[in-house]
Design an enzyme around this catalytic site. Structure first.
Site, short mmCIF file in Angstrom:
data_model
loop_
_atom_site.label_atom_id
_atom_site.label_comp_id
_atom_site.label_asym_id
_atom_site.label_seq_id
_atom_site.Cartn_x
_atom_site.Cartn_y
_atom_site.Cartn_z
CG HIS A 290 -0.41 0.14 2.47
ND1 HIS A 290 -0.11 1.27 3.15
CD2 HIS A 290 -0.17 -0.91 3.32
CE1 HIS A 290 0.06 1.03 4.41
NE2 HIS A 290 0.15 -0.24 4.70
CG ASP A 302 2.46 0.23 7.81
OD1 ASP A 302 2.42 -0.26 6.90
OD2 ASP A 302 2.20 0.55 8.87
CD GLU A 336 -3.30 -1.38 5.32
OE1 GLU A 336 -3.06 -2.46 6.18
OE2 GLU A 336 -2.65 -0.41 5.72
CD GLU A 337 -1.48 2.08 7.78
OE1 GLU A 337 -2.11 1.41 8.67
OE2 GLU A 337 -0.10 1.88 7.66
CG ASP A 364 1.00 -3.63 5.26
OD1 ASP A 364 1.87 -2.93 5.33
OD2 ASP A 364 -0.47 -3.52 5.51
CG HIS A 434 0.57 2.37 12.64
ND1 HIS A 434 -0.38 1.97 12.97
CD2 HIS A 434 1.01 2.05 11.42
CE1 HIS A 434 -0.86 1.25 11.77
NE2 HIS A 434 0.00 1.30 10.72
#
Length: 472
Positions: A290, A302, A336-337, A364, A434
Site C-alpha cells: 500500500h 509501512d 489501507e490504513e 505489509d 505507525h
C-alpha cells in the site's frame, strides 16, 4: 498495516478454465505431484538469474533508492491528503517510465481525517507534558480541552469490573504487549469500551514491541449507538508510570486537547501496472503493497518497502526479458490504513473474475531479511508453494509458514483465493510501526534486495507454471 480480517458470506464457485486450468481434487486429468515438482525444478536457472540481478547485479539497492527518493520528496502520505495524491501521480509516471504495461489508476473514495494540534499534560500529581498521537477517525476535544481525573486499567475486563469508577474520567489503558493482533484490540476498541462506561476520553498505551518514548498511532473504530469520545495513543513509558502512580493511590489528573477533524471522503486511486501474460493473459498473479501511510515519520517501512519490492519484482522480471504465461499485476493500494478501503473497492470491481486469480500477494509487515513466505490455501497449493520456495536456496530462504494475509488481499483469501505474504523481523517492525521512527533510517538496502528477490521468484514461477494453484 492493519490486522482486521473482512469476511464475506457466500460460496465461491470455481469453474474449470479452458486454458491454464486449475488443479482440482477429483480431476482425473490432474498431473501427478512428481510431474509438478519436476516442472518447478526447471525454473532453477531463472530463479538464480533473478536472485543474481536483485542481490548482486545492477539492480541491487534499486528498490531502496527508489523508495528513498519518493519518501524524501513527498514525506508521509495519510488518506485524503495532498501528499498521498502527489505520491500516486509520481508512481503512475514512474511505472510508465519503467516500461510496464497497462499502467492505469482505478478511482477510490477514501476517508479524510486530520489530527490538528494536540497535547496532553499531567497536572497531578506533578506537571508532566506527555507525548501523544491521536488515533485515526477520533473526534477532537472542545477548544478548552478535557480536564479530568484518570482511571488506569490493564484490560477490558478490569474496566468492566471498575465501570462505576470510570464515569466522568479519562480511561488510560496500560495493557501488556502480547502480540500485535491481540493487543491492537485496545487501540481499535478502546474508545468504545471506555465510552460505554461513561468515560470522557481514552488514552491507549501504544501497541509496540519496544519504545524509546515513542507514541504509535493507528486507526480506531467507533460503534453505532455509543457516544464518540476523543482517543489517542500515549507512550509505553507514560502508561506504565501512571499505572505505578495509581497503584500507590496517587490522584492523576490530565488535561487533553485534540484538534482532530473528520472531513468528507476524498477522491483517490489504486495504482496498477502489469506484465501481460503470454499464454493466459486473463489469469492473474497479483503482487501488492500500500502506498498510503500515517501522517508521522515517512511511511518508509509501512508500507513503502512492501510497495516498492512489489514494483521491483515486476522490474526484475522485465529486465531479464521474461514474460510469464499469466499476467503479473502490480497494485499499489490506497487507504489501507483506514481498513483496506482501496483493497475492498478493488475486490468489488474485480471479484467477478475471481476464478482467474491464481495467487494474491501482499507485503505489509516489513522488508527486513525474510524468514520465509506465509501462505494460506489448500494443502495441494501449499505443497506446490513449498517446492517453489526451494528455488530460493541460494539466499537460504525456503520456509513456508501458515497464515498468509494482508489487509488488502484478505477479501480474496476469505473468498478462497490462495494468498501469500512475507514474514520477517516483526519485533523490529512493531518497534517503529505507525510512529515518528518509520523513516528510511529503518530500512536496509541489502535486506530489501533479498526481499525483492523472494517476491519476484515466487510471483514469476507461479505466474508461469502451466496450471493455476489448486483451491479447496
Amino acid at each position: 498495516m492493519k490486522f482486521l480480517l473482512f469476511t464475506f458470506v457466500g460460496v465461491v464457485h470455481l469453474f474449470s478454465l479452458n486454458s491454464g486450468k486449475a488443479i482440482y481434487k477429483n480431476d482425473n486429468s490432474q498431473r501427478t505431484f512428481q510431474k509438478i515438482k519436476e516442472e518447478v525444478a526447471r525454473y532453477g536457472d531463472v530463479a538464480k538469474a533473478i536472485i543474481n540481478l536483485a542481490v548482486y547485479g545492477k539492480a541491487q539497492n534499486r528498490s531502496y533508492e527508489r523508495l528513498a527518493l519518493l519518501v524524501d520528496t513527498v514525506g508521509p502520505r495519510p488518506s485524503g491528503s495532498k501528499s498521498l495524491e502527489k505520491a500516486i501521480q509520481i508512481m503512475y509516471q514512474n511505472l510508465q517510465e519503467d516500461g510496464l504495461e497497462n499502467v492505469h489508476l482505478e478511482p477510490v473514495k477514501i476517508p479524510h481525517w486530520e489530527r490538528g494540534e494536540e497535547s496532553a499534560v499531567m497536572l497531578e500529581p506533578r506537571i508532566h507534558k506527555m507525548a501523544i498521537l491521536g488515533l485515526g477517525s477520533s473526534i477532537g476535544t472542545p477548544p478548552e480541552g478535557i480536564t479530568a481525573e484518570v482511571l488506569v486499567v490493564t484490560s477490558f475486563e478490569e474496566l468492566q469490573r471498575r465501570a462505576r469508577e470510570a464515569r466522568g474520567k479519562i480511561v488510560v489503558y496500560n495493557q501488556p504487549y502480547v502480540n500485535y493482533s491481540k493487543t491492537v484490540q485496545y487501540r481499535v476498541r478502546g474508545a468504545v469500551e471506555a465510552a460505554k462506561v461513561g468515560a470522557l476520553a481514552s488514552l491507549i498505551r501504544s501497541v509496540a514491541s519496544f519504545s524509546v518514548y515513542s507514541p504509535h498511532t493507528g486507526i480506531q473504530e467507533y460503534q453505532d449507538g455509543v457516544p464518540k469520545i476523543p482517543t489517542a495513543c500515549i507512550t509505553v513509558e507514560d502508561a506504565e508510570m501512571m499505572s505505578r502512580m495509581a497503584s500507590r493511590g496517587n490522584r492523576i489528573v490530565i488535561q487533553l486537547k485534540m484538534g482532530a477533524k473528520n472531513y468528507p471522503d476524498a477522491d483517490s486511486f489504486n495504482t496498477v501496472a502489469e506484465i501481460i501474460g503470454s499464454k493466459y493473459p486473463e489469469q492473474v498473479v497479483l503482487v501488492s503493497g500500500h502506498l498510503d501511510s500515517w501522517d508521522v515519520g515517512q511511511g518508509a517501512m509501512d508500507d513503502g518497502g512492501g510497495a516498492f519490492i512489489s514494483w521491483e519484482a515486476l522490474s526484475l522480471i522485465k529486465d531479464l526479458g521474461l514474460r510469464p504465461k499469466r499476467t503479473l499485476r502490480l497494485v499499489l493500494w490506497t487507504a489501507e490504513e483506514q481498513g483496506g478501503i482501496g483493497g475492498f473497492q478493488y475486490y468489488q470491481s474485480h471479484k467477478a473474475n475471481i476464478s482467474n486469480y491464481s495467487l494474491v500477494m501482499e507485503s505489509d509487515e516489513g522488508t527486513f531479511l525474510p524468514s520465509g513466505l506465509q501462505f494460506t490455501g489448500s494443502e495441494k497449493a501449499r505443497a506446490i508453494v513449498e517446492e517453489v520456495m526451494t528455488l530460493l536456496q541460494p539466499v537460504n530462504i525456503t520456509q513456508v509458514f501458515r497464515a498468509g494475509e494482508g489487509t488488502d488481499i484478505n477479501f480474496w483469501i476469505q473468498a478462497g483465493v490462495p494468498g501469500a505474504s512475507l514474514l520477517d523481523d516483526l519485533y523490529k517492525y512493531f518497534s517503529f510501526h505507525h510512529s515518528h521512527g518509520d523513516t528510511m533510517t529503518v530500512m536496509d538496502p541489502k535486506q530489501m534486495n533479498v526481499a525483492a528477490a523472494v517476491w519476484a521468484v515466487v510471483s514469476y514461477v507461479i505466474a508461469d507454471m502451466e496450471e493455476m494453484l489448486p483451491r479447496s
